[in-house]
Design an enzyme around this catalytic site. Structure first.
Site, PDB file in Angstrom:
ATOM      1  N   HIS A  51      -2.735  52.990 -96.655  1.00 27.28           N
ATOM      2  CA  HIS A  51      -3.362  53.922 -95.698  1.00 27.28           C
ATOM      3  C   HIS A  51      -2.356  54.681 -94.845  1.00 27.28           C
ATOM      4  O   HIS A  51      -2.487  55.879 -94.635  1.00 27.28           O
ATOM      5  CB  HIS A  51      -4.338  53.177 -94.768  1.00 27.28           C
ATOM      6  N   GLU A  85      -1.071  46.822 -91.948  1.00 32.12           N
ATOM      7  CA  GLU A  85      -0.023  47.445 -92.755  1.00 32.12           C
ATOM      8  C   GLU A  85       1.304  47.475 -91.996  1.00 32.12           C
ATOM      9  O   GLU A  85       2.365  47.233 -92.578  1.00 32.12           O
ATOM     10  CB  GLU A  85      -0.503  48.831 -93.224  1.00 32.12           C
ATOM     11  N   ARG A 111     -23.888  55.328 -72.121  1.00 27.42           N
ATOM     12  CA  ARG A 111     -24.037  56.763 -71.844  1.00 27.42           C
ATOM     13  C   ARG A 111     -25.424  57.203 -72.297  1.00 27.42           C
ATOM     14  O   ARG A 111     -25.840  56.877 -73.415  1.00 27.42           O
ATOM     15  CB  ARG A 111     -22.969  57.562 -72.594  1.00 27.42           C
ATOM     16  N   ARG A 134     -16.349  56.863 -64.136  1.00 25.07           N
ATOM     17  CA  ARG A 134     -17.761  56.950 -64.507  1.00 25.07           C
ATOM     18  C   ARG A 134     -18.688  56.777 -63.313  1.00 25.07           C
ATOM     19  O   ARG A 134     -19.869  57.078 -63.411  1.00 25.07           O
ATOM     20  CB  ARG A 134     -18.069  55.887 -65.580  1.00 25.07           C
TER      21      ARG A 134
HETATM   22  N1  URA Z   1     -12.353  56.828 -73.991  1.00 24.41           N
HETATM   23  C1  URA Z   1     -13.456  56.037 -73.963  1.00 24.41           C
HETATM   24  O1  URA Z   1     -13.683  55.220 -74.852  1.00 24.41           O
HETATM   25  N2  URA Z   1     -14.295  56.171 -72.907  1.00 24.41           N
HETATM   26  C2  URA Z   1     -14.093  57.082 -71.915  1.00 24.41           C
HETATM   27  O2  URA Z   1     -14.917  57.171 -71.003  1.00 24.41           O
HETATM   28  C3  URA Z   1     -12.943  57.893 -71.987  1.00 24.41           C
HETATM   29  C4  URA Z   1     -12.089  57.741 -73.041  1.00 24.41           C
END
Ligand code: URA
Length: 253
Positions: free
Chosen positions: A4, A77, A165, A220
């Site tokens: 890969h 790998e 989300r 967030r």
């Molecule tokens: N990468 C992720 O997995 N989540 C985020 O909120 C930002 C970058």
């Protein structure tokens, strides 16, 4: 020649350190920041690689792609080609209100919300980073005076439902993940990303050493979408911290 990553032992030229960004586009930038003479090695699927020199040692930079399955292939790998020290660099979403953006988050361990790590070790096995490699990242962030945090990361196989989300096609998050962000916050998890748990579990199971540093591009608790200024600074922080950490680690060898 590994199937890969399209690398062989000769191409690695004795490199024992690898820097692992998720994004193939970050490979050249990272390698050239380490060493302006860095050279491209190979490119196949999500795996792009460069070889750089730091303090007379060859350092491989190889992208992993997103998520556990592609990380695990890359680790298998690379380990079989003699790589010993695995540093992931990536981006992340902070979930604790006090975390500044941008800043760097260094993972001591990861919540295993992935699938790939369970193909290597049972659920009771911890996903923990290597003490010495992690120490070099912390010392690098301190020396560079970068805003940084040290703690537990949650590594999810999905960017959307697994990181709770709701801005998605269906807007639905299965019950298992509803209120999961609040639970991780209460358990003092710092951030969400998608690769650290697989990296830590697989590399510990191999008896090798791994660490992870991510740049927080969103918090967030305040927003979902990073802006371009934050992204630019976040990328610079990562390049600076990994260069210094590798230099500090080489000094200990
Ligand atoms: N990468 C992720 O997995 N989540 C985020 O909120 C930002 C970058």
């Amino acid at each position: 020649m590994k199937y890969h990553i399209r690398l062989d032992q000769e191409m690695l030229a004795g490199a024992e350190h690898v820097i692992l960004p998720g994004d193939p586009a970050r490979v050249a930038k990272t390698a050239l920041h380490l060493d302006p003479q860095a050279k491209p090695l190979a490119q196949n699927r999500e795996y792009t690689s460069y070889l750089a020199k730091v303090k007379e040692r060859n350092i491989l930079v190889c992208s992993t792609g997103i998520g556990g399955p592609s990380v695990a292939i890359c680790l298998e790998e690379l380990a079989s080609l003699g790589v010993k020290y695995f540093y992931r660099i990536g981006t992340t979403g902070a979930i604790q209100p006090h975390i500044e953006v941008p800043s760097v988050i260094i993972s001591t361990g990861a919540v295993r919300l992935d699938g790939a790590s369970f193909h290597y070790a049972p659920a009771e096995y911890p996903a923990v980073s290597d003490y010495y490699l992690t120490g070099s990242l912390v010392n690098a962030a301190k020396e560079l005076n970068l805003p940084h945090y040290l703690g537990i990361t949650a590594s999810s196989d999905t960017f959307y439902p697994g990181q709770e989300r709701y801005d998605t096609y269906t807007g639905y998050v299965i019950r298992k993940f509803q209120k999961s962000m609040e639970e991780w916050q209460r358990l003092h998890v710092l951030n969400f990303e998608m690769e650290a748990a697989t990296l830590f579990t697989v590399i510990s199971a191999f008896g090798l050493q791994a660490a992870c540093v991510c740049s927080a591009i969103v918090n967030r608790t305040k927003s979902e979408i990073p802006n371009d200024e934050v992204l630019g600074k976040a990328e610079l922080y990562l390049a600076q911290v990994i260069k210094k950490a590798i230099e500090l680690h080489i000094d200990t060898l």
